[in-house]
Motif scaffolding. Sequence first.
Motif, mmCIF file in Angstrom:
data_model
loop_
_atom_site.group_PDB
_atom_site.id
_atom_site.type_symbol
_atom_site.label_atom_id
_atom_site.label_comp_id
_atom_site.label_asym_id
_atom_site.label_seq_id
_atom_site.Cartn_x
_atom_site.Cartn_y
_atom_site.Cartn_z
ATOM 1 N N LYS A 98 -110.702 -37.000 -39.622
ATOM 2 C CA LYS A 98 -110.958 -35.680 -40.002
ATOM 3 C C LYS A 98 -112.430 -35.611 -39.896
ATOM 4 N N LEU A 99 -113.173 -36.434 -40.214
ATOM 5 C CA LEU A 99 -114.569 -36.479 -40.106
ATOM 6 C C LEU A 99 -115.422 -36.279 -38.547
ATOM 7 N N ARG A 100 -114.670 -36.892 -37.825
ATOM 8 C CA ARG A 100 -115.188 -36.722 -36.463
ATOM 9 C C ARG A 100 -114.596 -35.267 -35.891
ATOM 10 N N LYS A 101 -113.446 -34.803 -36.469
ATOM 11 C CA LYS A 101 -112.966 -33.712 -35.782
ATOM 12 C C LYS A 101 -113.775 -32.438 -36.360
ATOM 13 N N THR A 102 -113.817 -32.334 -37.737
ATOM 14 C CA THR A 102 -114.024 -30.933 -38.337
ATOM 15 C C THR A 102 -115.115 -31.321 -39.240
ATOM 16 N N GLY A 103 -115.742 -32.661 -39.698
ATOM 17 C CA GLY A 103 -116.706 -32.819 -40.415
ATOM 18 C C GLY A 103 -116.334 -32.745 -41.906
ATOM 19 N N PRO A 104 -117.248 -32.911 -42.878
ATOM 20 C CA PRO A 104 -118.695 -32.289 -42.531
ATOM 21 C C PRO A 104 -119.469 -33.648 -42.421
ATOM 22 N N ASP A 111 -115.586 -33.048 -51.128
ATOM 23 C CA ASP A 111 -115.348 -33.061 -49.864
ATOM 24 C C ASP A 111 -114.175 -34.067 -49.680
ATOM 25 N N TRP A 115 -110.062 -33.381 -49.318
ATOM 26 C CA TRP A 115 -109.205 -33.941 -48.043
ATOM 27 C C TRP A 115 -107.943 -34.865 -48.729
#
Length: 268
Positions: A98-104, A111, A115
């Motif tokens: 999730k973090l690699r794809k859309t951040g933050p 946050d 998620w």
Amino acid sequence: MILREAAESGTKAALITPDRSLTRQVTAALDRWAILPDDSAGRPLALSAPGRFLRHTAALLGQKLTADSLLTLLKHPLTASGPTRGPHLLLTRYLELKLRKTGPAFPTGPDLLEWAAARSDNALPWAQFLADSLQNLDQIPRRPLAEHVTQHRALSEAMARGLDPSGSGDLWNKAAGIEALALMETLTAEAAHGGTFSSAEYRDLFEALVNKGEVREPVRAHPNIMIWGTLEARVQGADLVILGGLNDGIWPKLPEPDPWLNRSMRKK
């Protein structure tokens, strides 16, 4: 190659050098042939698993949490090193995607909770644990050294424990963990005399202390392949001796600064 040949022929060989960087390179090279040298100096505490873990947690103090620093800590072998290690790694993988794809790029507690709430795999307790453990780390004021040490140890033990109700995982286990615990207890005992520190100053202090530590682990080293420092070499002998690091500034090392005599005066 010389040490490998000595190991195969049964020759007692020793590498003598004060350069610890060189000894680590030699040890890594010998590992390709499953040869573990008998290193008299042991292993730097800072490069052991507990040492790296404590350095990771210290680096979070006074800093805004980034996705990279969060994932680095979550993937460490000592994070959630108890019975919940398996689910922790699985959730870490999903969070990384999730973090690699859309951040933050700078994840916060809300946050992580947002998620987890959108998932159906019981990620919410894990995200709540992370949010509680990592909140407000970037808002640490200048304060007594004892408070820095207390928070650093509490954060480290919490991350090592994970979702387990008690304990500190495997953080203080084995030889490296025992040395790391001794360092933290010594720092705790002396912190009352340390005055006030900013987070950056505490990180620098801890780095300096952990870099001085050494770990001597009970391993079965090769009986004929040794790595010695200059002091150990004075009282021991070998059939084959290799002198390493014969560079000015390393061996011999540069003279210590002297407020009374400069280098040319000391030569006289």
